[in-house]
Design an enzyme around this catalytic site. Structure first.
Site: not given
Length: 190
Positions: A121-122
């Protein structure tokens, strides 16, 4: 700790300090030279493939940093650990010796367990991230994510109150033209 590498094919031994010396070269003004495998191979008088194998082995012997920051476990069994990733934390470390990631938190909170990242995930995205606790399941799970047979759902926060209760966004996503690290709907996106 002193590391010594043995090369089976030629019966050569390499002391880790030789590798450190090869890495830490400076120019005439004292500026550190950035060197890759070709330069290291030349300094150690090795073939490029042999130098690459040596560097890879040396890097594997650098332990990953362990962080004591808390983790929120969503699910865990013998094979997997799923964590709630908070905002502002990266999923995996940028370098073996740098902490600050979810991987480093698992190491620090699970007695040195080095989890395998199954997806990311960013940094500025919160949500569940899944890690493998055993290495032999990683290829099969990566294949499921690649072939999109693993299902992921996202919840987005929006400004204002939409008139609809649910929606499906089916649009090409790519790099934002406004913010370098953000994503946006763009004409040539995926």
């Amino acid at each position: 700790r002193k590391l010594i590498f043995y090369h089976r094919q030629s019966a050569d031994f390499f002391n880790f300090s030789q590798l450190v010396i090869a890495f830490r070269q400076f120019d005439s003004e004292g500026t550190r030279l950035r060197q890759g495998p070709p330069e290291i191979a030349t300094k150690l008088n090795l073939s490029l493939p042999r130098a690459e194998r040596l560097l890879k082995a040396a890097l594997r012997n650098v332990p990953l940093a362990a962080d004591q920051d808390p983790i929120e476990v969503v699910f865990e069994d013998d094979d997997f650990i799923a964590l709630n990733k908070p905002y502002g934390v990266i999923t995996a470390p940028k370098h073996r010796y740098v902490g600050g990631s979810m991987v480093n938190r698992v190491i620090g909170n699970r007695n040195g367990l080095e989890p395998a990242v199954l997806h990311r995930l960013d940094m500025n995205t919160t949500g569940v991230v899944l890690f493998a606790k055993v290495r032999d399941i990683v290829p099969a799970v990566h294949l499921q994510f690649r072939e999109k047979t693993a299902r992921k759902e996202y919840i987005a926060l929006v400004a204002g109150v939409p008139k609809w209760t649910s929606c499906l966004v089916d649009a090409p996503i790519g790099h934002s033209k406004i913010e370098k690290v953000a994503r946006a709907v763009v004409k040539d996106g995926k």
